[in-house]
Design a protein around this motif. Structure first.
Motif, short mmCIF file in Angstrom:
data_model
loop_
_atom_site.label_atom_id
_atom_site.label_comp_id
_atom_site.label_asym_id
_atom_site.label_seq_id
_atom_site.Cartn_x
_atom_site.Cartn_y
_atom_site.Cartn_z
N SER A 99 58.42 49.93 35.25
CA SER A 99 59.40 50.57 34.12
C SER A 99 59.88 49.32 33.51
N ASN A 100 59.38 48.17 33.67
CA ASN A 100 60.02 46.89 32.99
C ASN A 100 59.12 46.66 31.67
N PRO A 101 59.66 46.81 30.46
CA PRO A 101 58.93 46.75 29.37
C PRO A 101 58.25 45.34 29.01
N LYS A 102 58.44 44.46 29.76
CA LYS A 102 57.95 43.12 29.70
C LYS A 102 56.62 43.12 30.50
N PHE A 103 56.01 44.17 31.08
CA PHE A 103 55.01 44.42 31.85
C PHE A 103 54.07 45.57 31.50
N GLU A 104 52.89 45.41 31.09
CA GLU A 104 51.89 46.76 30.97
C GLU A 104 50.66 46.59 31.84
N ILE A 105 50.40 47.72 32.61
CA ILE A 105 49.34 47.72 33.52
C ILE A 105 48.06 48.33 32.88
N VAL A 106 46.96 47.63 32.96
CA VAL A 106 45.58 48.15 32.14
C VAL A 106 44.53 48.33 33.12
N VAL A 107 44.09 49.29 33.13
CA VAL A 107 42.83 49.71 34.35
C VAL A 107 41.54 50.03 33.38
N ALA A 108 40.66 49.80 33.89
CA ALA A 108 39.17 50.02 33.49
C ALA A 108 38.16 50.10 34.63
N GLY A 109 37.06 50.66 34.11
CA GLY A 109 35.98 50.96 35.09
C GLY A 109 35.49 52.11 35.34
N TYR A 110 34.69 52.52 35.87
CA TYR A 110 34.00 53.94 35.99
C TYR A 110 35.04 54.83 36.68
N GLY A 111 35.29 56.09 36.20
CA GLY A 111 36.02 56.96 36.70
C GLY A 111 37.46 56.56 36.59
#
Length: 353
Positions: free
Chosen positions: A221-233
């Motif tokens: 919920s902190n705007p200073k952080f972003e979660i990025v995910v990648a990969g199959y599925g």
């Protein structure tokens, strides 16, 4: 020319260059360099494994109750080889019955006693089955290493534990990874991008990441952080209800690491070495992980995996792994030398050069 078979779940076009697939391909490359006519022999097709085609109600029920398979038959084509490298524990018992022990190398990518228990505990329906399987695999892991020509194992703490109980050679063999720090792609000013890449068809990745996101909701919920995910599925994460940026499958993992500021490897399920942590170190980004992840690495490398409790601290304070130090442990040449030693344990006519 002697023939060698690397027995893995998949082969050919279905063999993905992720953790287990990359390891099988590295085995094939190293064995070929030792003078063997080498093939990767599959146990199943990815179409059935991923999409569930051809799996009946009984099969789906079994999968829900029992987290790991117990036994698979060694394919006939592998039985005819001069050297068999079995990389899937489910095929070990069949290999012992159908092949001479001095032609066998057991590659313990994971300890299935640990995987059965931790993956089983992730779902209520599979807790009992996972605990029963864990006991079965404990017995097999105590007995099988002494019945084959040589053993290799991916996780370091597991290597140390199994080293004590085997009368046959046991060699630590981490997945080889190319050292190639990436140029960083600028993102939003003042935003730290934390990334996770993995195969989301593999249960432990899903269970561990969902648990991490739940536990760190304040960070999300902190705007200073972003979660990025990648990969199959990885598209499945869009349904989880968390604010996540999804890259999906990437052709080159360098593309992913160039788009994040730090990697998170919150794995708490499964066993073996966590290739995601090694890849992140190879690409020059800070790595935050669990004690479970650090246990898979040799002691001199554990300092480079930062405790998850330090998320949000200044990333510049954490050192990167020097190239020479990294390659001495995780480079392909180090992998090839260990494979050569394992083949020499067997004293075959075509021996390691």
């Amino acid at each position: 020319m002697n023939k060698a078979s690397i027995v893995y779940w998949y082969a050919g076009d279905e063999l993905r260059p992720d953790g287990g697939g990359a390891r099988a391909m590295a085995w094939a490359r190293a064995i070929e360099q030792l003078g063997f006519d080498t093939q990767i022999v599959p146990l199943r097709t990815r179409e059935v494994a991923v999409e569930g085609q051809g799996v009946g109600t009984l099969g789906r029920l079994k999968k829900a109750l029992l987290p790991m398979p117990l036994d698979k038959k060694l394919p006939k084509i592998a039985e005819q080889s001069d050297l068999v490298v079995a990389t899937v524990p489910a095929v070990f018992r069949s290999a012992l019955r159908s092949s001479a022990s001095d032609r066998l190398i057991f590659d313990w990518m994971d300890l299935w006693s640990v995987s059965s228990r931790t993956i089983g505990d992730a779902r209520q329906s599979s807790i009992a089955g996972g605990r029963i399987q864990a006991r079965i695999w404990n017995r097999r892991e105590a007995a099988y290493p002494s019945l084959v020509g040589s053993n290799t194992i991916a996780g370091y703490s597991e290597y140390e534990a199994m080293l004590q109980g085997s009368s046959r050679p046991m060699r630590w063999l981490p997945n080889p990874v190319t050292y190639r720090p990436v140029a960083h792609t600028a993102g939003s000013v003042g935003v730290t991008r934390l990334g996770f890449i993995g195969n989301f068809y593999y249960g432990p990745n899903v269970y561990s990441l969902r648990d991490f996101l739940t536990r760190h909701s304040a960070l999300l919920s902190n705007p200073k952080f972003e979660i990025v995910v990648a990969g199959y599925g990885s598209e499945i994460t869009k349904t989880w209800g968390f604010p996540i940026t999804v890259m999906g499958p990437v052709d080159e993992v360098a593309e992913f690491y160039g788009n994040i500021d730090a990697a998170v490897v919150p794995i708490t399920h499964g066993s073996g070495i966590k290739i995601k942590a090694i890849e992140a170190l190879a690409h020059g980004v800070p790595v935050f992980g669990t004690a479970h992840v650090r246990d898979g690495l040799p002691r001199e490398m554990r300092k480079f995996v930062i405790d998850l409790g330090r998320l949000g601290t200044d990333l510049s304070r954490y050192p990167r792994v020097p190239r020479r130090e990294f390659e001495s442990v995780f480079g392909f040449e180090a992998f090839r030398k260990t494979v050569s030693a394992a083949v020499s344990d067997l004293r075959l006519e075509s021996c390691a050069r």
